[in-house]
Design a protein around this motif. Structure first.
Motif, mmCIF file in Angstrom:
data_model
loop_
_atom_site.group_PDB
_atom_site.id
_atom_site.type_symbol
_atom_site.label_atom_id
_atom_site.label_comp_id
_atom_site.label_asym_id
_atom_site.label_seq_id
_atom_site.Cartn_x
_atom_site.Cartn_y
_atom_site.Cartn_z
ATOM 1 N N TYR A 8 70.280 29.257 50.660
ATOM 2 C CA TYR A 8 71.090 30.417 51.009
ATOM 3 C C TYR A 8 70.641 30.989 52.357
ATOM 4 O O TYR A 8 71.465 31.299 53.221
ATOM 5 N N GLU A 98 74.121 38.469 45.225
ATOM 6 C CA GLU A 98 75.576 38.608 45.199
ATOM 7 C C GLU A 98 76.291 37.335 45.660
ATOM 8 O O GLU A 98 77.501 37.240 45.576
ATOM 9 N N SER A 99 75.524 36.355 46.108
ATOM 10 C CA SER A 99 76.110 35.152 46.700
ATOM 11 C C SER A 99 76.582 34.146 45.655
ATOM 12 O O SER A 99 76.183 34.189 44.494
ATOM 13 N N LYS A 100 77.407 33.214 46.108
ATOM 14 C CA LYS A 100 77.865 32.134 45.235
ATOM 15 C C LYS A 100 76.700 31.234 44.842
ATOM 16 O O LYS A 100 76.691 30.672 43.753
ATOM 17 N N TYR A 102 73.570 32.120 44.046
ATOM 18 C CA TYR A 102 72.925 32.711 42.872
ATOM 19 C C TYR A 102 73.849 32.688 41.668
ATOM 20 O O TYR A 102 73.412 32.394 40.555
ATOM 21 N N GLN A 103 75.111 32.998 41.884
ATOM 22 C CA GLN A 103 76.056 33.019 40.770
ATOM 23 C C GLN A 103 76.160 31.642 40.120
ATOM 24 O O GLN A 103 76.204 31.533 38.892
ATOM 25 N N GLU A 104 76.172 30.584 40.933
ATOM 26 C CA GLU A 104 76.214 29.229 40.387
ATOM 27 C C GLU A 104 74.913 28.884 39.657
ATOM 28 O O GLU A 104 74.937 28.241 38.600
ATOM 29 N N LYS A 106 72.882 31.048 38.193
ATOM 30 C CA LYS A 106 72.906 31.853 36.969
ATOM 31 C C LYS A 106 73.818 31.213 35.921
ATOM 32 O O LYS A 106 73.439 31.079 34.758
ATOM 33 N N HIS A 107 74.996 30.792 36.348
ATOM 34 C CA HIS A 107 75.933 30.142 35.430
ATOM 35 C C HIS A 107 75.335 28.853 34.865
ATOM 36 O O HIS A 107 75.423 28.587 33.672
ATOM 37 N N GLN A 110 72.678 29.756 32.330
ATOM 38 C CA GLN A 110 73.282 30.317 31.118
ATOM 39 C C GLN A 110 73.931 29.238 30.262
ATOM 40 O O GLN A 110 73.818 29.265 29.044
ATOM 41 N N ASN A 119 67.470 36.711 34.216
ATOM 42 C CA ASN A 119 67.633 38.139 33.901
ATOM 43 C C ASN A 119 66.329 38.854 33.887
ATOM 44 O O ASN A 119 65.308 38.490 33.762
#
Length: 119
Positions: A8, A98-100, A102-104, A106-107, A110, A119
């Motif tokens: 990132y 907030e970036s894609k 991290y979101q990817e 995290k997903h 999960q 978390n």
């Protein structure tokens, strides 16, 4: 996680920050921490005015490091490392969350059932 954060930071053209911080941690923990060439290598890579991976630290901190590198000690990069850590903590890391990237991450965690790592 750390490698995704570094990826990132490359998109922000600031991956030298995490590289410098990690290099300082490696030196701090190294059995060879008294070896001047290790300190000089970090100085040439990240601190000197024409460094290829020059980190963004203020002029007084850079001047102090230029002075300290003449007789390197285990603590000669402490202030610069602190500055870079604070920069990442306050600036780039919140944007990373907030970036894609991290979101990817995290997903992915999960869906693999290991939620506690993010978390």
């Amino acid at each position: 996680g750390p490698m995704i954060y570094k990826t990132y930071l490359k998109t922000e053209h600031s991956d030298e920050n995490v590289e410098f911080w990690l290099a300082c941690e490696t030196l701090r923990r190294s059995r060879h921490r008294g070896k001047g060439f290790l300190w000089t290598g970090n100085f040439k890579s990240y601190i000197q005015p024409q460094a290829p991976n020059k980190i963004n630290i203020d002029s007084p901190a850079r001047k102090a490091m230029i002075k300290n590198i003449q007789e390197p000690t285990q603590s000669c990069f402490v202030e610069a490392q602190r500055i870079i850590y604070l920069y990442m903590e306050r600036d780039s890391y919140p944007r990373f969350l907030e970036s894609k990237f991290y979101q990817e991450l995290k997903h992915s965690i999960q869906t693999s059932g290991n939620i506690s790592m993010v978390n």
